[in-house]
Scaffold this active site. Structure first.
Site, PDB file in Angstrom:
ATOM      1  N   ARG A 131       0.698  -0.999   0.098  1.00  0.00           N
ATOM      2  CA  ARG A 131      -0.196   0.432   0.007  1.00  0.00           C
ATOM      3  C   ARG A 131       1.052   1.058  -0.268  1.00  0.00           C
ATOM      4  NH1 ARG A 131      -3.046  -2.971   3.938  1.00  0.00           N
ATOM      5  NH2 ARG A 131      -5.064  -4.226   2.548  1.00  0.00           N
ATOM      6  N   LYS A 153       3.698  11.512 -11.276  1.00  0.00           N
ATOM      7  CA  LYS A 153       2.766  10.559 -12.196  1.00  0.00           C
ATOM      8  C   LYS A 153       3.058   9.177 -12.515  1.00  0.00           C
ATOM      9  CE  LYS A 153       0.131  13.715 -14.944  1.00  0.00           C
ATOM     10  NZ  LYS A 153      -0.320  14.180 -16.316  1.00  0.00           N
ATOM     11  N   GLU A 195      11.326  19.466 -23.996  1.00  0.00           N
ATOM     12  CA  GLU A 195      10.677  19.387 -22.833  1.00  0.00           C
ATOM     13  C   GLU A 195      10.844  20.226 -22.509  1.00  0.00           C
ATOM     14  OE1 GLU A 195       7.730  17.080 -22.399  1.00  0.00           O
ATOM     15  OE2 GLU A 195       7.837  16.181 -23.218  1.00  0.00           O
ATOM     16  N   LYS A 236       8.423  23.497 -13.178  1.00  0.00           N
ATOM     17  CA  LYS A 236       7.470  22.249 -13.206  1.00  0.00           C
ATOM     18  C   LYS A 236       6.820  21.797 -11.452  1.00  0.00           C
ATOM     19  CE  LYS A 236       6.023  17.584 -13.845  1.00  0.00           C
ATOM     20  NZ  LYS A 236       5.886  16.256 -14.527  1.00  0.00           N
ATOM     21  N   GLU A 246      -3.745  17.874 -11.824  1.00  0.00           N
ATOM     22  CA  GLU A 246      -4.446  18.355 -12.702  1.00  0.00           C
ATOM     23  C   GLU A 246      -5.673  18.623 -12.554  1.00  0.00           C
ATOM     24  OE1 GLU A 246      -2.398  16.503 -16.215  1.00  0.00           O
ATOM     25  OE2 GLU A 246      -3.722  16.825 -16.943  1.00  0.00           O
ATOM     26  N   ARG A 250      -2.150  22.400 -14.105  1.00  0.00           N
ATOM     27  CA  ARG A 250      -1.022  20.916 -13.835  1.00  0.00           C
ATOM     28  C   ARG A 250      -1.355  20.844 -15.895  1.00  0.00           C
ATOM     29  NH1 ARG A 250       1.205  15.682 -11.142  1.00  0.00           N
ATOM     30  NH2 ARG A 250       2.235  14.825 -12.506  1.00  0.00           N
ATOM     31  N   ASN A 254       0.707  19.781 -21.318  1.00  0.00           N
ATOM     32  CA  ASN A 254       0.696  19.591 -22.377  1.00  0.00           C
ATOM     33  C   ASN A 254       1.237  20.296 -23.429  1.00  0.00           C
ATOM     34  OD1 ASN A 254      -0.058  16.734 -20.821  1.00  0.00           O
ATOM     35  ND2 ASN A 254      -2.231  17.657 -20.426  1.00  0.00           N
ATOM     36  N   HIS A 257       1.181  18.749 -26.847  1.00  0.00           N
ATOM     37  CA  HIS A 257       1.568  17.080 -26.366  1.00  0.00           C
ATOM     38  C   HIS A 257      -0.319  16.430 -27.022  1.00  0.00           C
ATOM     39  CE1 HIS A 257       4.153  17.747 -23.872  1.00  0.00           C
ATOM     40  NE2 HIS A 257       4.653  16.133 -23.271  1.00  0.00           N
ATOM     41  N   HIS A 261       0.624  13.303 -29.568  1.00  0.00           N
ATOM     42  CA  HIS A 261      -0.227  12.097 -29.158  1.00  0.00           C
ATOM     43  C   HIS A 261      -0.957  11.585 -29.796  1.00  0.00           C
ATOM     44  CE1 HIS A 261       0.048  12.923 -23.882  1.00  0.00           C
ATOM     45  NE2 HIS A 261       1.652  12.515 -24.626  1.00  0.00           N
ATOM     46  N   HIS A 276       8.563  10.218 -28.345  1.00  0.00           N
ATOM     47  CA  HIS A 276       8.127  11.000 -27.848  1.00  0.00           C
ATOM     48  C   HIS A 276       8.521  12.704 -27.506  1.00  0.00           C
ATOM     49  CE1 HIS A 276       5.263  12.440 -24.806  1.00  0.00           C
ATOM     50  NE2 HIS A 276       5.718  13.158 -24.416  1.00  0.00           N
TER      51      HIS A 276
HETATM   52  N1  GLY Z   1       4.682  15.262 -18.030  1.00  0.00           N
HETATM   53  C1  GLY Z   1       3.177  16.354 -17.703  1.00  0.00           C
HETATM   54  C2  GLY Z   1       2.782  16.464 -16.240  1.00  0.00           C
HETATM   55  O1  GLY Z   1       3.822  15.840 -15.698  1.00  0.00           O
HETATM   56  O2  GLY Z   1       1.813  16.435 -15.861  1.00  0.00           O
END
Ligand code: GLY
Length: 378
Positions: A131, A153, A195, A236, A246, A250, A254, A257, A261, A276
């Site tokens: 957990r 993430k 990026e 960031k 997000e 956040r 993107n 993106h 994508h 990518h």
């Molecule tokens: N790579 C986008 C984020 O971390 O939200």
């Protein structure tokens, strides 16, 4: 803030302000040699499992093991095959099984030594084993140092799509050793650089100008690369602190993106055609051009973005993607599968110019289709 470890003079520390779940990102040259001291400062008694891939095991694992041994940190090693295919249920089960076999506990730490794949998989394994264990990210690619290792993430791919299974799970520490970037193939470094540029384009126009003047120095390594990684992590960290899950801001991360994508999907995620970061480079140019054609941003800014990314050796047009030509319908199919679609209206990150990105939640699908059609014809 955590107790200060013995760091190199050039190291920079950025705190991700998430209260009890806050953590430091330490950035500098040669940091891997101090990984044990940094870890001990945060988790004084933890045992460790290092998750890495077969390529990195031969490159950076010995230095990390040595640094942990210096602090008498017991570390088991879990090696996974390199590549996106490792972000699977099967590999996750294998990693979790090895963590349990090693009898690691909740207060022990999973150290992700690698790029985005290792970080995402190891991070998710740490999030769900017992957990939730402790997690330390030691990103080895530029993309991982400026993006995927920061912000929590984690996850794997599902047969239905990429990154569809996962968790927000913040690390306890991120150690970005910029010396590790020297071993990256140029194509991979350039892909990560897309990026880096993205942060300037979102809300740091001065940083974009600095990159225009210092791109070659960043590619050469040294202080310029430390500065670039630090600037990105600061950007960031600020966004994560404001919107961890997000719900709003956040999504600015993107920028470029949605197009990226779609391009990756239409290429079947074939890295020989497009990785990518390369898709992001094309996506950034498209996002600026689309915004300019909607009358939101100056056309000159698209030219600047395109020129800069092109000088960095990145593709900047759909026509630059090798292999069979792509069709607008294909791209729209992938955009339509994007999670940001609501009743025919698309959510896009658009821009009013360099450093002035914003979230638009009512972009007309037909306008996007027409724009893409035009891009494919030119
Ligand atoms: N790579 C986008 C984020 O971390 O939200």
């Amino acid at each position: 803030m955590n107790q200060q470890a013995n760091v190199t003079s050039t190291a920079k520390t950025i705190h991700v302000a998430l209260g009890e779940r806050g953590y430091d990102i330490v950035i500098g040259a040669g940091l891997i040699a101090q990984a044990g001291a940094h870890l001990r400062a945060v988790l004084p008694r933890a045992r460790a499992a290092i998750v890495t891939d077969e390529n990195l095991a031969g490159l950076h694992l010995p230095a990390l093991q040595e640094a942990l041994a210096q602090e008498a940190i017991e570390a088991t090693v879990i090696t996974i095959p390199a590549g996106e295919a490792s972000k699977s249920f099967e590999r996750l089960q294998d990693v979790v099984g090895q963590l349990l076999d090693a009898r690691l506990e909740r207060n022990d730490v999973v150290i992700a030594l690698g790029g985005g794949v290792v970080g995402d998989l190891a991070g998710f394994a740490a999030a769900i084993t017992r957990r939730g264990m402790q997690l330390m990210q030691v990103p080895t690619s530029l993309l991982a140092q400026v993006d995927s290792s920061v912000g929590g993430k984690t996850g794997i791919n599902a047969p239905q799509g990429k990154n569809l299974v996962g968790a927000f799970f913040q690390p306890r520490l991120v150690l970005a050793d910029t010396d590790l970037l020297a071993t990256l193939p140029r194509r991979e470094f350039a892909a990560g650089y897309a990026e880096v540029v993205k942060y300037g384009l979102i809300d740091r126009p001065d940083f974009f100008t600095w990159l225009e003047d210092n791109r070659e120095a960043v590619f050469a390594g040294g202080e310029a690369s430390i500065h670039a990684v630090t600037e990105c992590c600061q950007a960031k960290a600020a966004i994560i602190a404001a919107d961890e899950r997000e719900a709003g801001r956040r999504a600015l991360l993107n920028l470029g993106h949605t197009f990226a994508h779609a391009l990756e999907g239409a290429c079947g995620y074939d890295a020989a055609r497009l990785v990518h970061g390369e898709a992001v480079a094309i996506g950034l140019v498209l996002a600026h051009r689309f915004s300019a054609e909607l009358g939101l941003a100056p056309h000159d800014d698209t030219e600047r973005v395109q020129a800069h990314l092109s000088r960095a050796g990145l593709p900047v047009a759909i026509s630059a993607i090798p292999g069979p030509p792509l069709a607008a319908a294909q791209l729209m199919h992938h955009i339509g599968q994007d999670k940001k679609v609501t009743s025919g209206r698309l959510t896009f990150v658009l821009t009013k110019g360099i450093g002035r990105a914003f979230i638009a939640d009512d972009v007309d699908e037909g306008t996007v289709r027409q724009f893409l059609q035009h891009q494919l014809e030119t």
